[in-house]
Design a protein around this motif. Structure first.
Motif, short mmCIF file in Angstrom:
data_model
loop_
_atom_site.label_atom_id
_atom_site.label_comp_id
_atom_site.label_asym_id
_atom_site.label_seq_id
_atom_site.Cartn_x
_atom_site.Cartn_y
_atom_site.Cartn_z
N THR A 83 0.87 -1.16 0.00
CA THR A 83 0.00 0.00 0.00
C THR A 83 0.91 1.23 0.00
OG1 THR A 83 -1.77 -1.16 1.16
CG2 THR A 83 -1.79 1.24 1.27
N ALA A 122 -6.62 -1.91 0.92
CA ALA A 122 -5.93 -0.65 1.17
C ALA A 122 -6.80 0.32 1.96
CB ALA A 122 -5.49 -0.02 -0.15
N THR A 168 -3.40 3.88 -1.93
CA THR A 168 -3.98 2.60 -2.32
C THR A 168 -2.85 1.65 -2.66
OG1 THR A 168 -5.69 1.54 -3.68
CG2 THR A 168 -4.25 3.13 -4.79
N GLN A 169 -3.17 0.52 -3.27
CA GLN A 169 -2.15 -0.45 -3.64
C GLN A 169 -1.22 0.14 -4.71
OE1 GLN A 169 -2.13 -2.78 -1.61
NE2 GLN A 169 -3.84 -4.15 -1.66
#
Length: 238
Positions: A83, A122, A168-169
């Motif tokens: 993440t 995430a 986020t990822q």
């Protein structure tokens, strides 16, 4: 043309999309299905969405196997995804090497783009980090929550905010035009997630599903995994 139906976490979308032409050439199948928050994808499988293959977090695939929805013998790890922090491509990267620097960066942002904080890997982690940093209430009005990381990153790319940031990822950041991977989350706030593939118990095309798993995890796809943002268990690029 026959399609292989998959339900996958958004973290694997870039990798699957990148390998889809090679898979089609070798097996004669296109790849169809959905990419999104892992919890939502698992629920779709439970509700009977026709699916040949899932690519979700390791614990979730294990749980689906225990529920009899995924063939346990088919399960294979695809790779590890961090993440991470994202900024718009036109903005300077944010230097974040510690929890205090992350706290400062989030407080300085007027819009924070994240995936679903209840169903995505995430997003759930971001919510925990904000609470850990003691700023959940302070930034609540600035959170821009989207169904998954891909939509959150597209929204960040087109944001008209003055100082937006995203989380986020890493794979979703890399796959989105208009945003840049700024860096990993710092020690104490980091998250590395193993993504795992498995053939569903009711797969219409189990042989082709196994072929896709073999391709995703193969030595020949090593560079593709690296380009997509996957790392190994020690944090190194493949």
């Amino acid at each position: 043309m026959t399609s292989l139906n998959i339900l996958s976490g958004g973290a694997a979308q870039g990798l699957v999309t990148g390998l889809a032409p090679q898979f089609k050439t070798k097996n004669g199948f296109t790849i169809a299905g959905e990419f999104g928050a892992v919890g939502a994808m698992a629920d779709k499988l439970r509700k009977g969405t026709p699916t040949d293959l899932v690519i979700l977090t390791e614990p979730l695939v294990t749980r689906l196997a225990e529920e009899g929805l995924v063939a346990a013998a088919s399960i294979a790890d695809v790779g590890v995804v961090e993440t991470a922090i994202a900024v718009r491509a036109r903005d300077p990267k944010v230097r974040i090497t510690s929890a205090p620097e992350l706290r400062e960066a989030l407080l300085a942002s007027d819009a924070i783009y994240v995936p679903d904080t209840e169903a995505s890997t995430a997003g759930i982690h971001v919510a925990k980090v904000l609470a850990r940093l003691g700023i959940a209430d302070a930034v609540a009005s600035r959170l821009k929550i989207h169904p998954n990381g891909a939509t959150a990153m597209r929204a960040l790319a087109s944001s008209d905010a003055k100082h937006p940031i995203g989380c986020t990822q890493a794979t979703e950041i890399i796959a989105t035009e208009g945003v840049t991977l700024s860096g990993s989350l710092p020690p104490g706030c980091e998250l590395r997630t193993i993504y795992t593939a498995g053939i569903t118990a009711n797969a219409a095309h189990p042989r082709e599903a196994q072929a896709l798993i073999s391709l995703l995890t193969s030595a020949e796809a090593r560079e593709a995994r690296a380009r997509a943002g996957f790392i190994d268990a020690e944090g190194r690029r493949p």
